[in-house]
Design an enzyme around this catalytic site. Structure first.
Site, PDB file in Angstrom:
ATOM      1  N   GLU A   1      -4.110  -9.461   3.728  1.00 58.67           N
ATOM      2  CA  GLU A   1      -4.743  -9.412   4.773  1.00 58.67           C
ATOM      3  C   GLU A   1      -6.195  -9.852   5.632  1.00 58.67           C
ATOM      4  O   GLU A   1      -6.373 -10.870   6.604  1.00 58.67           O
ATOM      5  CB  GLU A   1      -5.380  -7.923   4.716  1.00 58.67           C
ATOM      6  CG  GLU A   1      -3.826  -6.671   5.558  1.00 58.67           C
ATOM      7  CD  GLU A   1      -2.983  -6.522   4.360  1.00 58.67           C
ATOM      8  OE1 GLU A   1      -3.630  -7.176   3.322  1.00 58.67           O
ATOM      9  OE2 GLU A   1      -2.601  -5.675   3.874  1.00 58.67           O
ATOM     10  N   GLU A  29       0.859  -1.257   0.208  1.00 61.32           N
ATOM     11  CA  GLU A  29       0.136  -0.822  -0.087  1.00 61.32           C
ATOM     12  C   GLU A  29       0.944   1.646  -0.013  1.00 61.32           C
ATOM     13  O   GLU A  29       1.020   2.428  -0.641  1.00 61.32           O
ATOM     14  CB  GLU A  29      -0.603   0.299   1.024  1.00 61.32           C
ATOM     15  CG  GLU A  29      -2.003  -0.902   0.826  1.00 61.32           C
ATOM     16  CD  GLU A  29      -2.954  -1.213   1.964  1.00 61.32           C
ATOM     17  OE1 GLU A  29      -2.300  -1.459   3.108  1.00 61.32           O
ATOM     18  OE2 GLU A  29      -3.749  -1.287   2.213  1.00 61.32           O
TER      19      GLU A  29
END
Ligand code: NAD
Length: 700
Positions: free
Chosen positions: A125, A105
């Site tokens: 995640e 990210e």
């Protein structure tokens, strides 16, 4: 200092240096923000490169910081990403190896990305029950396209940089020294007039986004039953397609926070951290050095001995396999070869690898050949006489310092150790069947087992790919001792009004891979019969439903005899409800003078699962297990307990110890009025009572 700053040829180099994997903890996030600010102020700097030192670019959020206030202390990941994205000077992420989660990210918030061939990127995640919460679901589809992004985010899989070469994710895949090449690249983009590209401004192109998302949503719904996160990933990605960036980002953030609170995410994180915690033994510090463990010997080439042997061969560790009889030895070696042969047929092993592994195997009938082994594992018949004679022989022939292990499921390790002159070298290694497949390993620590022996076998178990949990010496260790109580309740349920198929259905609906009766038919009802017979002598106060004994008296041992709690047809493992068994159960209730009643699925599940948790609580208070999560790891890896519920102890925490205790007392009161003996099945653990009274939890 976890972030280093230097300049070279007008390029600021921001190096993440937070071993082992450059986790983005508070210090590192702060360091990155300061470095970006510093670069803005230096007139000589025209561009910035973010790079990682060591074996990873960065594995994302630092797991050591999870569940601590620092994880959300500013600068948060979100602040850091904003600082990077709004930098006036172009930021280049240079990914030389592994980039996971928050690190990906971060790279997506940079203006440019370059990677080495073979670098790996992933957003894992979902594996802990959440979604990428720092723009991953919004920026990745813009960079790699809808389909690749959806697959990556929903699966959590890691993908090689070259597989993403055709996408906009990487501006360049650069051969050679990545940092040098990245600096050259940065110098070049530093001369370009701004503004520099931001992934957030890119459009997601897809000929039929709506159709694809609809298709993906149905497929994900089927594949991720019981886990909410994957479908939420699809929702967030849909927002990336349909909504303005800022709105998508907000939805992602809200969804992330909501998922964090779900029991499923808690369960997955519990399993993740529990597995790491289980590897640590509270009173064994890092100063204890392991012994050498380069070669192994296995005694007994039966069901377990063969499977255990394969684990070591797979890890490249030579094994001397000792048998008492030529025929059993040949059969054992043949079975190992056949198992590898099947793996070759499935394309998971090459014929050369098969031969390599078989080449590490030394079958023998002579105990003298054990002389050089660093580790010896005994897997002979489950009988004190046989095992003690084996250990006396091993004591005589094994070299000094060799570790002597037993795979016993039920016998007293201390008694076995006592028949050697070296009880400090003796340890239990309780593998589960099939031993070459099952991940779980209970490492049984005897009263005198050396700490260095513990360290060595824990290290070895990781090397052979097992999840090891330490257990103290007691009847059944952690897993089987608990399952004994679970199976006992299952038996009482039959006496009181249920049938095997109802109990199994309720237990499987709760999420167990297999209900207790199907499980027993698979394992062999004669095995638990033998254990009960021993208990009738050793612990006459412990009562059981008689139905299982009556079943065994009819020779109904389960699948292997074509009949057990269920009927079976030849060549068919389907369990068919049995009229004969039903009659046996009803007849037994009449003998007991029990008025059979309708039992709810809720009661069935409560009695089965709380029986596990209550016995688990006793195991904890006796110190047989070091932590509640160790017990859960045993159940998740060896007993088919549903992962999304996190194990029996976490489940008890979720229900609440007060409520569990209340339910148990309710079952006990009812049983006492129904018929004589069942009331004795419930003795609430004092730890459970204490937690119920103080509002505590098994997993604090
Ligand atoms: P098995 O009967 O399949 O194999 C035992 C083997 O040991 C036989 O091949 C036998 O010839 C050999 N043997 C007997 N005495 C010997 C001696 N003195 N020297 C060398 N070899 C000898 O039994 P198994 O199912 O593999 O069980 C072995 C051990 O593993 C037992 O202690 C059992 O409790 C334990 N265990 C079994 C399971 C399981 O599911 N089967 C699971 C965990 C632990």
């Amino acid at each position: 200092m976890t972030v280093r700053y230097e300049t070279r040829d007008g390029v600021a180099i921001v190096s993440l240096d937070n071993p082992p994997v450059n986790g983005l903890d508070l210090a590192t996030r702060t360091g990155i923000v300061e470095a970006i600010d510093r670069a803005q102020k230096d007139p000589a700097v025209t561009a910035i490169v973010i790079t990682g030192v060591g074996r990873a670019f960065s594995a994302g959020a630092d797991i050591r910081e999870f569940n601590t206030p620092k994880a959300v202390q500013a600068p948060t990941l979100w602040t850091m990403l904003e600082v990077i994205e709004s930098s006036a000077k172009p930021v280049v992420a240079a990914i030389h190896s592994l980039a996971l989660g928050g690190a990906v990210e971060m790279a997506l918030a940079a203006h440019y990305r370059v990677a080495a061939p073979g670098a790996q990127v992933g957003l894992p995640e979902v594996k802990i029950g959440v979604l990428p919460g720092a723009g991953g679901t919004q920026r990745l589809p813009r960079a790699v396209g809808l389909e690749i992004a959806l697959n990556m985010i929903v699966s959590g899989a890691v993908v090689k940089s070259e597989e993403l070469a055709g996408t906009r994710l990487f501006d360049r895949i650069l051969e050679g020294d990545l940092l040098t090449a990245a600096i050259a690249f940065a110098r070049d983009v530093g001369t370009r007039a701004g503004p520099h590209p931001k992934v957030r401004d890119w459009k997601i192109e897809h000929p039929n986004a709506e159709g694809f998302i609809g298709f993906a949503r149905s497929a994900v719904a089927v594949a991720s039953r019981n886990f909410p996160a994957p479908l939420k990933c699809v929702d967030a990605i849909e927002a990336a397609v349909k909504k303005p960036f800022a709105e998508g980002l907000r939805l992602e953030h809200e969804t992330f926070l909501a998922l964090l609170q779900t029991p499923e995410s808690k369960a997955l994180r519990h399993a993740f951290f529990g597995e790491r915690a289980a590897a640590k033994i509270p009173d064994v510090g890092p100063e204890i050095q392991p012994r050498a463990a380069r070669s192994a010997a296995v005694i007994g080439a039966g069901t377990m001995g063969g499977g255990i042997t394969m684990n070591f061969l797979n890890a490249g560790i030579p094994v001397t396999l000792v048998e008492a009889q030529r025929e059993a030895l040949d059969r054992g070696v043949e079975t190992i070869r056949k198992n590898y042969g099947n793996t070759v047929k499935r394309g998971k092993l090459t014929p050369e690898q098969l031969e390599q592994r078989m080449g590490l195997l030394r079958p023998t009938l002579s105990y003298d050949d054990v002389r050089d082994a660093d580790l010896v594992i005994e897997a002979v018949f489950e009988d004190y006489g046989v095992k003690e004679s084996v250990f006396r022989k091993l004591d005589a022939v094994a070299k000094a310092g060799a570790i002597l292990a037993t795979n016993t499921s039920t016998l007293d390790l201390n008694r076995i150790a006592a028949c050697t002159q070296r009880p400090q070298d003796v340890v239990g290694l309780h593998f589960f069947s099939p031993a070459n497949v099952m991940k779980l390993l209970e490492v049984v620590r005897g009263a005198k087992t050396g700490k260095d022996v513990m360290v060595t076998v824990m290290g070895l178990s990781a090397k052979i790919g097992k999840t090891a949990v330490v257990a103290g010496v007691c009847d059944g260790f952690i897993g089987n001792r608990m399952v004994g109580q679970y199976v006992r309740q299952a038996g009482f349920l039959l006496d009181e009004g249920a049938l095997p198929q109802q109990v199994d259905r309720a237990s499987e609906a709760f999420g167990f891979a297999m209900g207790p009766f199907r499980m027993s038919d698979l394992a062999g009802n004669d095995i638990s019969w033998a254990i009960r017979k021993r208990h009738y002598v050793e612990r006459p106060e412990v009562k059981y439903s008689k139905t299982a004994d009556l079943l065994c008296e009819q020779g109904r041992f389960g699948q292997k005899t074509g009949a057990g709690w269920y009927d079976y047809k030849p060549g068919d493992r389907t369990a068919y409800p049995s009229k004969k068994v039903e009659e046996l159960i009803l007849e037994h209730s009449r003998t007991l003078k029990v008025a059979r009643r309708a039992i709810s699925d809720e009661e069935i599940v409560g009695r089965l699962v709380y029986a596990l948790a209550n016995e688990g609580a006793k195991i904890l208070e006796e110190g047989i297990a070091a932590r509640a999560s160790d017990i859960d790891i045993v159940y998740l890896n060896g007993y088919g307990f549903p992962l999304w519920r996190g194990g029996p102890m976490l489940y008890a925490d979720t229900v609440g110890p007060y409520n569990v205790l209340r339910a148990i007392r309710g079952y006990a009161a009812r049983a006492g009025t129904d018929y004589g003996y069942q009331g004795q099945a419930w003795e609430p653990a004092s730890l459970l009572v204490r937690l119920a009274e103080t509002g505590g939890m098994f997993n604090e």
